[in-house]
Design a protein around this motif. Structure first.
Motif: not given
Length: 308
Positions: A44, A74, A92, A147
């Motif tokens: 990420y 994402t 991503i 996340y």
């Protein structure tokens, strides 16, 4: 009809042979890729990845170990049900890595725990971006992105690209400069210049300033120079040297006379000690003792005897 059947049969054999040869070539020249183990990972990234496309190479310290298979957001994969203002909105990047995943991650992402990181780099002056994998020391300025979703593939934390680090540093410099109070800084600088001028030129209130002090010092040095170059000073130095020589000679001669005087005092002290011993043994001898023997003077020329 019977004459055309052998032609179709031969054509079919040729097509089958060509397909077989093609499969054989694929197996020979592509066996390393066909039978090689691969696995997918993702990372990420918070910054822009302009220039990073599908098929870009993935390298570990410059050696190609895989390729990028997808670049997306994402929000389109993991955050579809999250309101737009609350989304992380990371980029991503999914990669296909050549090799056995156990060699990279073991049973519990060992390499990730050992600070394996991914970052976007530019290849030379071509402007083509790729993903660089390497072990990096922990950096508090660039913590691992957080996340809340469950990743579909193993995650390799990312670091900013070198260009992003430069831009971030410049942005911090600009922010610090904008936070400065330039008006107050200018006032302090003006006050400093005024104080320096007062020190150099003087304030006129008993403070003559450094320039006046330098002039007085030059005058003093000139006077000292004139005195040291005077002929009378040289004559005085010569007389002082001569006086020092005479004084040294007097001290040398006086040293010998002093030794004789000390010897005479020593003899007188011994005689006085003898006298005191005699007086302590028989004090009357000092009064009733026999007179000393008469001294016979030598006869004068032209006389016959000694006068009594």
């Amino acid at each position: 009809m019977s004459n055309s059947n052998p032609n179709y049969f031969r054509l079919g054999l040729f097509v089958l042979a060509a397909i077989g040869a093609l499969i054989a070539l694929i197996l020979v020249f592509g066996s390393g890729q066909i039978f090689q183990k691969t696995f997918e990972v993702e990372t990420y990234i918070k910054q822009s990845v302009t220039g990073l496309d599908n098929g870009a190479s993935v390298r570990f310290r410059g050696v190609k170990v895989g390729q990028v298979i997808s670049v997306g957001l994402t929000g389109e994969i993991y955050e579809k049900n999250v309101p737009l203002p609350q989304r992380k909105a990371y980029v991503i990047v999914r990669m296909l890595i050549n090799g056995d995943p156990k060699e990279y991650f073991g049973g519990s992402n060992n390499n990730v725990a050992a600070n394996l990181r991914a970052r976007v780099k530019t290849m030379g002056i071509t402007g083509v971006n790729y993903i660089e994998l390497d072990f990096e020391a922990p950096n508090s300025e660039y913590p691992t992105l957080t996340y809340t979703w469950k990743p579909e593939y193993p995650v390799i934390p990312s670091l900013p690209s070198p260009a992003d680090e430069i831009f971030t540093g410049l942005q911090k410099v600009v922010t610090n400069l904008s936070a400065l109070n330039l008006a107050e800084t200018q006032q302090k600088f003006d006050s400093l210049v005024t104080n320096l001028n007062a020190v150099l030129a003087g304030s006129g209130k008993g403070n003559q300033g450094m320039a006046q002090s330098v002039q007085e010092l030059n005058t003093l040095l000139a006077k000292m120079n004139s005195v040291t170059s005077n002929a009378e000073l040289e004559l005085l130095i010569q007389e002082l040297v001569a006086s020092a020589v005479v004084l040294r000679q007097m001290l040398s001669s006086a040293q010998g006379d002093t030794a004789i005087t000390i010897e005479n005092l020593k003899q007188a002290s011994e005689q006085l000690n003898d006298l005191m011993r005699v007086a302590s043994r028989s004090p009357s001898s000092l009064i009733w003792g026999e007179p000393p023997a008469r001294i016979q003077l030598p006869a004068n020329t032209g006389t016959t005897g000694v006068q009594k």
